[in-house]
Write a protein that holds these residues in place. Sequence first.
Motif, short mmCIF file in Angstrom:
data_model
loop_
_atom_site.label_atom_id
_atom_site.label_comp_id
_atom_site.label_asym_id
_atom_site.label_seq_id
_atom_site.Cartn_x
_atom_site.Cartn_y
_atom_site.Cartn_z
N ASP A 115 4.67 66.53 5.20
CA ASP A 115 4.83 66.69 4.28
C ASP A 115 4.21 68.06 4.71
O ASP A 115 2.52 68.40 5.06
CB ASP A 115 3.56 66.49 2.98
CG ASP A 115 4.18 67.32 2.07
OD1 ASP A 115 4.25 68.44 1.22
OD2 ASP A 115 4.12 66.46 0.98
N HIS A 149 3.56 71.04 2.65
CA HIS A 149 2.16 71.52 2.49
C HIS A 149 2.23 70.66 0.96
O HIS A 149 3.05 70.37 0.34
CB HIS A 149 3.56 72.65 1.16
CG HIS A 149 2.67 73.83 0.16
ND1 HIS A 149 2.20 75.49 0.67
CD2 HIS A 149 2.13 73.55 -0.69
CE1 HIS A 149 1.23 75.76 -0.69
NE2 HIS A 149 1.06 74.73 -1.22
N SER A 150 0.98 70.18 1.40
CA SER A 150 0.45 69.58 -0.13
C SER A 150 -1.13 69.81 -0.70
O SER A 150 -1.54 71.00 0.17
CB SER A 150 0.51 67.66 0.25
OG SER A 150 -0.62 68.24 1.57
N HIS A 161 5.79 78.79 -0.21
CA HIS A 161 6.68 79.21 -1.45
C HIS A 161 7.93 79.65 -1.37
O HIS A 161 9.20 79.95 -1.51
CB HIS A 161 5.58 79.20 -2.57
CG HIS A 161 4.93 78.62 -2.98
ND1 HIS A 161 4.83 76.66 -3.09
CD2 HIS A 161 3.09 78.44 -3.30
CE1 HIS A 161 3.23 76.21 -3.47
NE2 HIS A 161 2.95 77.04 -3.47
N GLN A 168 9.18 74.16 -1.05
CA GLN A 168 9.05 73.03 -1.75
C GLN A 168 10.40 72.71 -2.55
O GLN A 168 10.78 72.85 -3.12
CB GLN A 168 7.76 72.48 -2.76
CG GLN A 168 6.48 72.81 -1.52
CD GLN A 168 6.60 74.55 -1.02
OE1 GLN A 168 6.59 75.43 -2.10
NE2 GLN A 168 6.22 74.84 0.12
N HIS A 198 10.19 72.17 -6.56
CA HIS A 198 9.79 73.11 -7.39
C HIS A 198 11.93 73.56 -8.25
O HIS A 198 11.39 74.05 -9.24
CB HIS A 198 8.93 74.14 -6.39
CG HIS A 198 7.32 74.11 -6.25
ND1 HIS A 198 7.32 72.97 -7.02
CD2 HIS A 198 6.95 74.09 -5.31
CE1 HIS A 198 5.90 72.41 -6.90
NE2 HIS A 198 5.61 73.92 -6.14
N GLY A 218 8.39 70.48 1.97
CA GLY A 218 6.70 70.15 1.86
C GLY A 218 6.90 69.33 0.25
O GLY A 218 8.49 69.69 -0.92
N THR A 219 5.74 68.79 -1.08
CA THR A 219 6.09 68.70 -2.38
C THR A 219 5.73 69.09 -2.67
O THR A 219 5.59 69.44 -3.98
CB THR A 219 6.03 66.63 -2.05
OG1 THR A 219 4.64 66.82 -2.00
CG2 THR A 219 6.47 65.79 -1.23
N ASP A 220 4.45 69.98 -2.10
CA ASP A 220 3.45 69.71 -2.93
C ASP A 220 2.56 69.34 -3.69
O ASP A 220 1.70 69.48 -5.40
CB ASP A 220 3.60 71.63 -3.78
CG ASP A 220 3.07 72.59 -4.38
OD1 ASP A 220 2.02 72.55 -3.39
OD2 ASP A 220 2.92 73.29 -5.15
N THR A 247 11.84 65.14 -2.28
CA THR A 247 12.38 66.39 -1.15
C THR A 247 13.85 66.24 -0.47
O THR A 247 14.13 67.27 -1.20
CB THR A 247 11.13 66.66 -0.01
OG1 THR A 247 9.69 66.46 -1.15
CG2 THR A 247 11.65 67.87 0.28
#
Length: 551
Positions: free
Chosen positions: A93, A95-96, A388, A410, A413, A449-451, A462
């Motif tokens: 991931d 971005h988490s 983002h 992500q 989003h 990523g998922t965030d 994702t």
Amino acid sequence: MPLFYRNTFFRLVLFACVLFTSCDTNNFKEKADHIYYNGTVYTVDNEFNIAEAFAVKDEEILAIGTTENILKKYSSDSKIDLKQKYIYPGFIDAHSHFFWFAEGLNNLDLSNTNSLEEVLEVLNTANKNTPKDVIIGYGWDNTKWTNKNLPTKSILDKYFKNTPVILSRIDGHAMWVNSKVLELAQITDSTKVQGGEIVKMNGNPTGVLVDNAMDFVNKLELGKVHPNQLPLLLSQAQDSCFKVGLTGVSDFGYIKRPTLILYDSLYRKGVLKIHNYAMLDASLDGIDYMLSENYIENEEFPRAIKLRGDGALGSHGACLLSPYKDKKETYGQMVLSSDKIREISKIAFDKEFQVCVHAIGDSTNREVLKIFSELLEHNNDRRWRIEHAQVVNPKDIFFFKNYSIIPSVQPMHATSDMDFAIERLGDVRIQHSYTFQTLLNQNNWLPLGTDFPVEPINPLYTFYAAVARKDRSGLPEKGFQLKEALTREQALRGMTSWAAKAQFMEDRIGSIEEGKEADFIILDKDIMKIEIDEVLKVEVINTYIKGNKVY
């Protein structure tokens, strides 16, 4: 010796040699710790090769090939028949918020509520069952409610007059509190804030705090997790990752040096095994850490720093070049000024730190891209990142390619925001929002990523959102801005090899190749071939890190 006896003798000798060789054939094979065979192995190497089997030795991939070749060349006391199942590199991931996710395991989860009434029901039920001195919750989302207006303190005061209540919005960029918290934080109608908003009605605080305004409450440390609880919570968070096939994360939680010291201790004790690219937060002690030259030596930790450029679209905090369509007096705001971002980036450049900036609005993206272009050379390998990159003006896209700036996106989003994003941005601006294929074409690679916990932790969601451009209920039927969808191969690379590259780990993880760490997962279905809507039902059978089964 007569000819008959001589021929018989030679036949016996030959037979003995053949018998000896066949019985001792394993002595001529290289020994492996484990052999996995009879499967479909997506290596995600440069050529995107697909194999059937592989061998593992000393926590690394020893060899990859067909089942016949691997079993012919290698021996092992541990041979695992994959029974035609599907193997992929461990998901990463890019971005988490791993630390934030762990801390929140003790708090109320409001992410599955769809109305104000449901939020209040969760709060009242939890408080009735286990009364607390401070009520902490996370995940409310007013865009799901029938009345989409922001909530107010009076709603909480009705049920919780003397108990502090702190509820973070789903995006983490807004906070809903009751009057007791406003009193403790000394927030009044005259309180000022830069880089945020104390939402007011008729001049009085409503109880909603946006971006930097939340710092008044955060400094109180109400309901703060005791340090002794963190090892267990982090272990539980790690187990949650393993269950969905995650073997690595980039941690954009509120990380400061004591957190890295804790991480280092837990890695040395073997409590933590997941690869964790934990970035220091510039708003905490990250700048002091960069200047100290006193870096923690651990292969998991980067020389990377996170900056928050603006807020979120859902709370009208993303900074835009022109006003919000549904709130015409509002542009959003920068959380850090351009001058401050420039100052910190210059320090990071000199100290050879990777810079990763949260930028959602087109104004913030433009400012950060310009600042990066002042410091970076063309075709550099600094791998500075825009996190983002949700709304990027077409005039600014070239910065990514010209200065090797990495857009880190992500996909969920896009499908979570699509219902309100058009209301916020308008028909024209939405066309250059969530443009993943366009961004990919700048650098030819794109980390995904998922965030989490802003979105669900499952990386297969994702994959689905990136390829189908639909939410998990399958809407819209034809996909949201389908021209910006990723192919399945692109999505898989974004969750494996490209995610590893975004954190300078591509030589160690991210693909199943000889010499790399044996991080891989086994799925019950082939996400590269099944109907895309079936991906949401795929299950992780096993997760391995360095050849060791962790789930």
